[in-house]
Design an enzyme around this catalytic site. Structure first.
Site, PDB file in Angstrom:
ATOM      1  N   SER A  10       1.341  -1.134   0.007  1.00  0.00           N
ATOM      2  CA  SER A  10      -0.199  -0.025  -0.265  1.00  0.00           C
ATOM      3  C   SER A  10       1.369   1.525   0.558  1.00  0.00           C
ATOM      4  O   SER A  10       2.092   1.590   0.663  1.00  0.00           O
ATOM      5  CB  SER A  10      -1.112  -0.405   1.660  1.00  0.00           C
ATOM      6  OG  SER A  10      -1.511   0.918   1.932  1.00  0.00           O
ATOM      7  N   TYR A  27      -2.545  -0.691  10.628  1.00  0.00           N
ATOM      8  CA  TYR A  27      -2.403  -1.293   9.035  1.00  0.00           C
ATOM      9  C   TYR A  27      -1.179  -0.609   8.257  1.00  0.00           C
ATOM     10  O   TYR A  27      -0.621  -1.488   7.851  1.00  0.00           O
ATOM     11  CB  TYR A  27      -3.673  -0.438   8.642  1.00  0.00           C
ATOM     12  CG  TYR A  27      -3.759  -0.444   6.774  1.00  0.00           C
ATOM     13  CD1 TYR A  27      -4.430  -1.544   6.432  1.00  0.00           C
ATOM     14  CD2 TYR A  27      -2.830   0.947   5.804  1.00  0.00           C
ATOM     15  CE1 TYR A  27      -4.696  -1.887   4.903  1.00  0.00           C
ATOM     16  CE2 TYR A  27      -3.409  -0.071   5.253  1.00  0.00           C
ATOM     17  CZ  TYR A  27      -4.181  -0.637   4.307  1.00  0.00           C
ATOM     18  OH  TYR A  27      -4.170  -1.386   3.124  1.00  0.00           O
TER      19      TYR A  27
HETATM   20  P1  NAD Z   1     -11.432  -6.144  -0.371  1.00  0.00           P
HETATM   21  O1  NAD Z   1     -11.822  -6.329   1.358  1.00  0.00           O
HETATM   22  O2  NAD Z   1     -12.381  -5.992  -1.312  1.00  0.00           O
HETATM   23  O3  NAD Z   1     -10.829  -7.932  -0.203  1.00  0.00           O
HETATM   24  C1  NAD Z   1     -10.001  -8.443   1.127  1.00  0.00           C
HETATM   25  C2  NAD Z   1     -10.084  -9.517   0.377  1.00  0.00           C
HETATM   26  O4  NAD Z   1      -9.147 -10.242   1.880  1.00  0.00           O
HETATM   27  C3  NAD Z   1     -11.464 -10.898   0.881  1.00  0.00           C
HETATM   28  O5  NAD Z   1     -10.930 -11.698  -0.382  1.00  0.00           O
HETATM   29  C4  NAD Z   1     -11.965 -11.148   2.230  1.00  0.00           C
HETATM   30  O6  NAD Z   1     -12.268 -11.939   1.990  1.00  0.00           O
HETATM   31  C5  NAD Z   1      -9.918 -11.442   2.330  1.00  0.00           C
HETATM   32  N1  NAD Z   1      -9.563 -11.674   3.903  1.00  0.00           N
HETATM   33  C6  NAD Z   1     -10.160 -10.729   4.764  1.00  0.00           C
HETATM   34  N2  NAD Z   1      -9.875 -11.443   6.302  1.00  0.00           N
HETATM   35  C7  NAD Z   1      -9.007 -12.207   5.780  1.00  0.00           C
HETATM   36  C8  NAD Z   1      -8.559 -14.094   6.206  1.00  0.00           C
HETATM   37  N3  NAD Z   1      -8.187 -13.584   7.605  1.00  0.00           N
HETATM   38  N4  NAD Z   1      -8.193 -14.801   5.785  1.00  0.00           N
HETATM   39  C9  NAD Z   1      -8.708 -14.580   4.321  1.00  0.00           C
HETATM   40  N5  NAD Z   1      -8.770 -13.676   3.361  1.00  0.00           N
HETATM   41  C10 NAD Z   1      -9.577 -12.457   3.945  1.00  0.00           C
HETATM   42  O7  NAD Z   1     -10.102  -5.088  -0.025  1.00  0.00           O
HETATM   43  P2  NAD Z   1      -8.933  -4.834  -0.841  1.00  0.00           P
HETATM   44  O8  NAD Z   1      -9.227  -3.238  -1.089  1.00  0.00           O
HETATM   45  O9  NAD Z   1      -9.456  -5.566  -1.895  1.00  0.00           O
HETATM   46  O10 NAD Z   1      -7.541  -5.019  -0.169  1.00  0.00           O
HETATM   47  C11 NAD Z   1      -6.981  -6.113  -1.047  1.00  0.00           C
HETATM   48  C12 NAD Z   1      -5.671  -5.323  -0.609  1.00  0.00           C
HETATM   49  O11 NAD Z   1      -5.072  -4.266  -0.619  1.00  0.00           O
HETATM   50  C13 NAD Z   1      -5.532  -5.849   0.974  1.00  0.00           C
HETATM   51  O12 NAD Z   1      -4.019  -6.313   1.575  1.00  0.00           O
HETATM   52  C14 NAD Z   1      -5.576  -4.141   0.798  1.00  0.00           C
HETATM   53  O13 NAD Z   1      -4.930  -3.514   2.043  1.00  0.00           O
HETATM   54  C15 NAD Z   1      -5.001  -3.724   0.107  1.00  0.00           C
HETATM   55  N6  NAD Z   1      -4.750  -2.587  -0.605  1.00  0.00           N
HETATM   56  C16 NAD Z   1      -5.881  -2.123  -1.091  1.00  0.00           C
HETATM   57  C17 NAD Z   1      -5.992  -0.238  -1.316  1.00  0.00           C
HETATM   58  C18 NAD Z   1      -7.503  -0.123  -1.656  1.00  0.00           C
HETATM   59  O14 NAD Z   1      -7.781   1.455  -1.758  1.00  0.00           O
HETATM   60  N7  NAD Z   1      -8.782  -0.449  -1.013  1.00  0.00           N
HETATM   61  C19 NAD Z   1      -4.938   0.054  -1.457  1.00  0.00           C
HETATM   62  C20 NAD Z   1      -4.159  -0.339  -0.947  1.00  0.00           C
HETATM   63  C21 NAD Z   1      -3.797  -1.611  -0.215  1.00  0.00           C
END
Ligand code: NAD
Length: 261
Positions: A143, A156
């Site tokens: 991130s 985070y």
């Molecule tokens: P999201 O909530 O859409 O997806 C998260 C996924 O992780 C889901 O499939 C969920 O079921 C799974 N998950 C959660 N807890 C879990 C567990 N204990 N065991 C197994 N699976 C689990 O979120 P996203 O935005 O797609 O995030 C995905 C990644 O991208 C994360 O690591 C997040 O930190 C990172 N990220 C997101 C953003 C953003 O703006 N959305 C920015 C930077 C980084």
């Protein structure tokens, strides 16, 4: 098709960025293990959709990323089902927003477990097979918060900085084995994770929904646009290609210029 007859495990791929990564790697010919939580029928729809859309095989692992034994089982399941784990994407992640003095201890522990420690467990389980085959791609979704901080996100930001450090360390260890280790660091991507933190940020900062969107989320993103999950996935596909084989130990920003400031 750069990944034909290879296998990719993508953690946290039932939704958001992870699902886009799974679909992008499938489009390159990889068999896929998806993982994450959700309603059984929704997960089955996504799993079957990947097989139908890309002509690859796709299996689901319900492994909980807070449980080391589940993570080891997920890698073993992938190896047994498809014969190898060639690409590992550590993507599962959760968020919680709170001032440090009120930050619930169990939320700290959960975020460190899912966003950082799960990558350690998955990497250590996948590396022996990658070493034996002399090829591997390990990519973590970090991130912009692996490089800079924002208030109220102590766990985070700590976990994501840790993920960037883990990436560098493992890249050095595996540099002579044909295995690259990198992270990709998105800015704000429009997913359920981002949408879900709006109410807490409204409360923590005393703002309206529109103020949180424009003055907090996109305030630091010079392009004034959300990144798309597909753009993050495309960067990972590139990291899997032969052209990227000398790229290791890096942290690639896909953040609309956020961390250039
Ligand atoms: P999201 O909530 O859409 O997806 C998260 C996924 O992780 C889901 O499939 C969920 O079921 C799974 N998950 C959660 N807890 C879990 C567990 N204990 N065991 C197994 N699976 C689990 O979120 P996203 O935005 O797609 O995030 C995905 C990644 O991208 C994360 O690591 C997040 O930190 C990172 N990220 C997101 C953003 C953003 O703006 N959305 C920015 C930077 C980084």
């Amino acid at each position: 098709m750069t990944l034909k007859s290879k296998t990719a495990v993508v953690t946290g791929s039932t939704s958001g960025i992870g699902l886009a990564i799974a679909r992008a790697l499938a489009a390159e010919g990889a068999n896929i293990v998806i993982n994450g939580f959700g309603k059984a029928q929704d997960i089955e729809k996504e799993r079957a959709g990947i097989e139908a859309d890309f002509g690859v095989r796709c299996a689901y692992s319900p492994a909980d990323m807070t449980k080391p034994a589940d993570i080891a089982d997920m890698i073993a399941f992938a190896e047994q089902t498809f014969g190898s784990v060639d690409v590992l994407v550590n993507n599962a992640g959760v968020q919680f927003v709170s001032p440090i003095e009120d930050f619930p201890i169990e939320k700290w522990d959960q975020i460190i477990a899912i966003n950082l420690t799960s990558a350690f467990h998955a990497i250590r389980a996948a590396v022996p097979g990658m070493k034996a085959r002399g090829w591997g791609r390990i990519i973590s979704t970090a991130s912009a918060h692996s490089l800079v901080a924002s208030p109220f996100k102590a766990a985070y930001v700590s976990a994501k900085h840790g993920l960037a450090g883990l990436t560098k360390t493992v890249a050095l260890e595996l540099a002579t084995f044909g295995i690259t280790v990198n992270c990709v660091s998105p800015g704000y991507v429009w997913t359920p994770l981002v949408e879900g933190q709006i109410p807490d940020t409204m409360k923590a900062r005393g703002m309206t929904r529109e103020q949180v969107m424009n003055d907090v989320l996109l305030a630091g993103q010079p392009t004034k646009q959300f990144v798309t999950a597909e753009e993050v996935a495309a960067t990972m596909v590139f990291l899997c290609s032969d052209a990227a084989k000398q790229i290791t130990g890096t942290n690639i920003s896909v953040d609309g210029g956020w961390t250039a400031q």
